[in-house]
Scaffold this motif. Structure first.
Motif, PDB file in Angstrom:
ATOM      1  N   ASP A  44       3.809   1.866  -1.400  1.00 45.68           N
ATOM      2  CA  ASP A  44       3.135   2.349  -0.191  1.00 45.68           C
ATOM      3  C   ASP A  44       2.053   1.383   0.267  1.00 45.68           C
ATOM      4  O   ASP A  44       1.348   0.782  -0.545  1.00 45.68           O
ATOM      5  CB  ASP A  44       2.489   3.715  -0.433  1.00 45.68           C
ATOM      6  CG  ASP A  44       3.512   4.802  -0.665  1.00 45.68           C
ATOM      7  OD1 ASP A  44       4.634   4.687  -0.169  1.00 45.68           O
ATOM      8  OD2 ASP A  44       3.174   5.786  -1.353  1.00 45.68           O
ATOM      9  N   TYR A  46      -1.292   1.344   2.831  1.00 43.30           N
ATOM     10  CA  TYR A  46      -2.216   2.223   3.547  1.00 43.30           C
ATOM     11  C   TYR A  46      -3.085   1.403   4.485  1.00 43.30           C
ATOM     12  O   TYR A  46      -3.631   0.371   4.095  1.00 43.30           O
ATOM     13  CB  TYR A  46      -3.115   2.978   2.572  1.00 43.30           C
ATOM     14  CG  TYR A  46      -2.340   3.840   1.610  1.00 43.30           C
ATOM     15  CD1 TYR A  46      -2.012   5.143   1.928  1.00 43.30           C
ATOM     16  CD2 TYR A  46      -1.928   3.334   0.369  1.00 43.30           C
ATOM     17  CE1 TYR A  46      -1.297   5.935   1.046  1.00 43.30           C
ATOM     18  CE2 TYR A  46      -1.208   4.117  -0.509  1.00 43.30           C
ATOM     19  CZ  TYR A  46      -0.896   5.414  -0.163  1.00 43.30           C
ATOM     20  OH  TYR A  46      -0.188   6.194  -1.046  1.00 43.30           O
ATOM     21  N   CYS A  56       0.259   5.694   6.280  1.00 47.44           N
ATOM     22  CA  CYS A  56       0.930   5.273   5.063  1.00 47.44           C
ATOM     23  C   CYS A  56       2.303   4.741   5.460  1.00 47.44           C
ATOM     24  O   CYS A  56       3.096   5.453   6.086  1.00 47.44           O
ATOM     25  CB  CYS A  56       1.072   6.437   4.084  1.00 47.44           C
ATOM     26  SG  CYS A  56       1.959   5.981   2.580  1.00 47.44           S
ATOM     27  N   GLU A  58       5.895   2.490   4.291  1.00 46.34           N
ATOM     28  CA  GLU A  58       6.726   1.969   3.216  1.00 46.34           C
ATOM     29  C   GLU A  58       6.595   0.451   3.266  1.00 46.34           C
ATOM     30  O   GLU A  58       6.927  -0.174   4.274  1.00 46.34           O
ATOM     31  CB  GLU A  58       8.168   2.402   3.453  1.00 46.34           C
ATOM     32  CG  GLU A  58       9.110   2.024   2.354  1.00 46.34           C
ATOM     33  CD  GLU A  58      10.494   2.545   2.656  1.00 46.34           C
ATOM     34  OE1 GLU A  58      11.330   1.731   3.070  1.00 46.34           O
ATOM     35  OE2 GLU A  58      10.723   3.761   2.487  1.00 46.34           O
ATOM     36  N   ARG A  65       5.544   6.654   6.486  1.00 47.15           N
ATOM     37  CA  ARG A  65       5.755   7.776   5.551  1.00 47.15           C
ATOM     38  C   ARG A  65       4.975   8.994   6.041  1.00 47.15           C
ATOM     39  O   ARG A  65       5.478  10.103   6.039  1.00 47.15           O
ATOM     40  CB  ARG A  65       5.321   7.402   4.149  1.00 47.15           C
ATOM     41  CG  ARG A  65       6.211   6.371   3.486  1.00 47.15           C
ATOM     42  CD  ARG A  65       5.845   6.268   2.010  1.00 47.15           C
ATOM     43  NE  ARG A  65       6.465   5.138   1.377  1.00 47.15           N
ATOM     44  CZ  ARG A  65       7.561   5.206   0.636  1.00 47.15           C
ATOM     45  NH1 ARG A  65       8.167   6.356   0.473  1.00 47.15           N
ATOM     46  NH2 ARG A  65       8.045   4.129   0.066  1.00 47.15           N
TER      47      ARG A  65
END
Length: 78
Positions: A44, A46, A56, A58, A65
């Protein structure tokens, strides 16, 4: 040093950095409202917004996400 970053990763180095290609892009919207020091944890990625919002992604694909936008009365970090 302001903006200094450290990563223990060694896959990208001085010898191969010129061979990198863009894998994906994420359109954030109003660029002035986001900080571009993403944090990767596992798979992930951020990104935090100036209004305390979070996105978030991928890391491998750039697919969103989840997103979080705090209530309007939330204190903004400056």
């Amino acid at each position: 040093v302001e903006g200094a970053q450290y990563s223990p990763l060694t896959q990208i180095n001085k010898e191969n950095v010129g061979q990198l290609q863009v894998a994906w892009k994420y359109q954030i919207g109003d660029v002035k409202k986001y900080f571009f020091n993403p944090l990767q944890v596992g798979s992930d990625l951020y990104v935090m917004g100036a209004n305390n919002s979070l996105v978030c992604l991928e890391a491998a694909s750039g697919k969103v996400r989840w997103t979080y936008v705090p209530p309007a009365d939330t204190k903004v970090i400056t």
